[in-house]
Enzyme design. Structure first.
Site: not given
Ligand SMILES: NC(=O)c1ccc[n+]([C@@H]2O[C@H](COP(=O)([O-])OP(=O)(O)OC[C@H]3O[C@@H](n4cnc5c(N)ncnc54)[C@H](OP(=O)(O)O)[C@@H]3O)[C@@H](O)[C@H]2O)c1
Length: 252
Positions: A7-8, A10, A14, A138, A151
């Site tokens: 996922t993600g 581009t 990722g 993270s 987050y």
């Protein structure tokens, strides 16, 4: 040919993960909130690595959109061997005292709920064949920083999620692990002066941040047969940041 979905993918980490798997001869599927960007990136990767690559639009805030992508993947490739949950809402500036309900939901919807349902879809596809799921966590899920409370909580949830996946999915030969990333060099670092860069790097025992490729290496390792007995755990890649009890200083 084995198949990975990231996922993600581009840009940034990722994309580095997608390149790593393409270089290893995997068929690659990538997602983005922007379908055009996903398809264009897929086309470029296919040309560069000469492996099949597909780009899909996925809205992580919409479980229907998540399920549609996994259905498309099944139609296009017929199997899924590795799933990498990389996308994240970075929740910058959402502090403990000031965060609104909307801000909290925005982060939780992507990082917790979206990731959970992606992993559920991936596991359902892998149930008969086995496979590997890697989440990208993270260090902010292990300790505090200003403005990252929501987050950080969402990233801590990934450590728990992989343990539950290891437990429930082990019988299907599905492994699940979490890469706990520290500071990772990305285009966001381009605006730093050389003094700011040096000051930042002096805080890490290893003397520098990780590259996106080094995070991709960890994801690759956890997905590979070399990690066949590793499941339900965190692999920290943080230049020693979380090894320090107090702010790191070199011995004079
Ligand atoms: N960079 C770091 O220093 C660092 C440190 C520790 C952990 N990490 C973790 O490493 C992973 C990759 O980070 P990165 O630095 O490469 O970040 P990034 O490019 O900013 O984010 C990864 C992808 O997530 C998607 N995304 C961003 N904001 C989103 C939102 N609000 N809603 C839904 N999707 C969103 C984007 O994909 P689309 O726009 O294409 O959908 C983006 O390409 C993340 O899980 C991040 O939490 C990064």
């Amino acid at each position: 040919m084995k198949v990975v979905l990231i996922t993600g993918a581009t840009r940034n980490t990722g994309l580095a993960v997608a390149k790593r798997f393409a270089a290893e001869g995997y068929a690659v599927a990538i997602t983005s909130r922007d379908g055009t960007s996903a398809r264009e990136t897929a086309e470029a990767l296919e040309k560069e690595y000469a492996v099949p690559v597909r780009g899909y639009e996925m809205q992580l805030t919409d479980v229907r959109s998540i399920r549609q992508v996994f259905d498309r993947l099944q139609q296009d490739f017929g199997q899924l061997d590795v799933f990498v949950a990389n996308s994240a809402h970075l929740g910058v500036g959402y502090s403990l005292l000031e965060s609104t309900e909307e801000e909290f939901d925005a982060v939780a919807d992507v990082n917790i709920k979206g990731t959970f349902f992606c992993c559920q879809c991936a596991a359902r596809l892998m149930k008969e064949t086995g496979g590997s799921i890697v989440t990208v966590g993270s260090v902010q899920g292990t300790g505090g920083l200003h403005g990252r409370a929501v987050y950080g909580m969402s990233k801590a949830a990934l450590s728990v999620l992989v343990r539950y996946m290891a437990y429930e999915l082990g019988q299907y030969h599905i492994r699940a692990n979490n890469v706990v990333a520290g500071a990772v060099h990305s285009s966001r670092w381009d605006s730093l002066s050389s003094e700011e860069l040096a000051a930042r790097r002096s805080r890490y025992p290893a003397g520098r941040e990780s590259t996106e490729e080094e995070i991709a290496n960890a994801v690759w390792f956890l997905s590979s047969d070399q990690a066949a007995s590793i499941t339900g755990t965190d692999l920290t890649v943080d230049s020693g940041l979380t090894a320090c009890l107090l702010p790191y200083t070199k011995k004079e």
